[in-house]
Design a protein around this motif. Structure first.
Motif, mmCIF file in Angstrom:
data_model
loop_
_atom_site.group_PDB
_atom_site.id
_atom_site.type_symbol
_atom_site.label_atom_id
_atom_site.label_comp_id
_atom_site.label_asym_id
_atom_site.label_seq_id
_atom_site.Cartn_x
_atom_site.Cartn_y
_atom_site.Cartn_z
ATOM 1 N N ASP A 101 0.783 -1.382 0.085
ATOM 2 C CA ASP A 101 -0.018 -0.025 0.015
ATOM 3 C C ASP A 101 0.762 1.302 0.182
ATOM 4 N N ALA A 104 2.952 1.361 -3.463
ATOM 5 C CA ALA A 104 1.929 1.844 -4.486
ATOM 6 C C ALA A 104 2.035 3.464 -4.572
ATOM 7 N N VAL A 112 -3.809 0.929 -11.187
ATOM 8 C CA VAL A 112 -3.557 0.091 -10.311
ATOM 9 C C VAL A 112 -4.679 -0.996 -10.252
ATOM 10 N N CYS A 114 -6.338 -4.093 -8.665
ATOM 11 C CA CYS A 114 -6.235 -4.724 -7.497
ATOM 12 C C CYS A 114 -7.303 -6.107 -7.495
ATOM 13 N N SER A 118 -5.932 -9.348 -3.178
ATOM 14 C CA SER A 118 -5.120 -8.672 -2.588
ATOM 15 C C SER A 118 -5.347 -8.032 -1.350
ATOM 16 N N HIS A 122 -8.264 0.986 -1.689
ATOM 17 C CA HIS A 122 -8.159 1.839 -2.689
ATOM 18 C C HIS A 122 -6.962 2.328 -2.921
ATOM 19 N N PRO A 123 -5.743 1.489 -2.908
ATOM 20 C CA PRO A 123 -4.547 2.072 -3.091
ATOM 21 C C PRO A 123 -4.396 3.474 -4.248
ATOM 22 N N SER A 126 -5.794 3.192 -7.916
ATOM 23 C CA SER A 126 -6.708 1.915 -8.243
ATOM 24 C C SER A 126 -7.757 2.383 -9.026
#
Length: 230
Positions: A101, A104, A112, A114, A118, A122-123, A126
């Motif tokens: 996290d 990223a 990204v 996900c 994973s 919400h990195p 995302s």
């Protein structure tokens, strides 16, 4: 597969030599059948057949720790990517999820994807509605895929990655500490046998503030917004 079996029997890259099992899948029926050979099955191997380097290389956690040239080469590939894509597969440890996290955030200009396994919410970067986004017409392919974690559940994500590698020559870096090999499309160019935590610690300082914004980011976010309105 035979090369990997020999390397595993010798203890590479895990450092634990031992017996290996080879499973040969024979066709059904085993006797010759008068049917045409589907030559498109060999298409992913064409770049390898005409190259002088291995189709893929394997690195260990020790390589990341002890070989500055190895980490520098990986960092160079990530920094130079024009259409980079970060894919997050199955992460089973809380330490890996926390590390990735944060990692990223160094790729805030990359889209990204996900996987549900994973464990990430919400990195940065995302992409929502990923399966629908990848079905959007005119979406450009990535030129580099960084996949951290195990196998992805989405078949559409897998197909997007394999098609980019087979037809566009995209590099596919896979980071997963488990020895399970899941590269049915022969798309992986570099396999790193390390945890997300170890990989992020080794590569983070090398790429922080140097990764360029991906040309994939804007079209994927536009497609995600369009999907949300449908």
């Amino acid at each position: 597969d035979v090369d990997f079996a020999v390397a595993s029997a010798q203890g590479k890259p895990t450092g634990c030599p031992g017996p290996v099992h080879l499973n040969f899948m024979f066709r059904e029926p085993l006797a010759p059948a008068p049917s045409p050979w589907d030559t498109h099955l060999l298409h992913p191997l064409h770049p390898w057949l005409s190259a002088t380097t291995p189709a893929s290389r394997s690195l260990s956690a020790e390589d990341l720790a002890l070989s500055p040239d190895t980490t520098a080469d990986l960092a160079r590939q990530l920094i130079s990517a024009q259409r980079g894509l970060l894919v997050v597969g199955g992460l089973w440890r809380a330490a890996d999820r926390l590390a990735l996290d944060h990692f990223a955030s160094y790729f805030s200009g990359w889209p990204v994807l996900c996987d549900p396994l994973s464990g990430l919410k919400h990195p940065p970067g995302s992409v929502a509605h990923a399966d629908s986004v990848l079905a959007f017409p005119g979406l450009p392919p990535p030129d580099l895929i960084l996949q951290v974690g195990g196998r992805v559940v989405s078949k559409r994500v897998g197909a997007y990655i394999s098609q980019a590698a087979a037809t566009e020559g995209a590099r596919h870096i896979l980071v997963d500490q488990r020895l399970d090999r899941f590269d049915e499309h022969f798309s992986v160019s570099t396999r790193v046998f390390a945890s997300a935590q170890v990989f992020a610690a080794a590569l983070g300082p090398q790429v922080q503030g140097k990764v360029r914004k991906s040309d994939l980011y804007a079209p994927m976010q536009r497609a995600a917004e369009a999907c949300a309105q449908q």
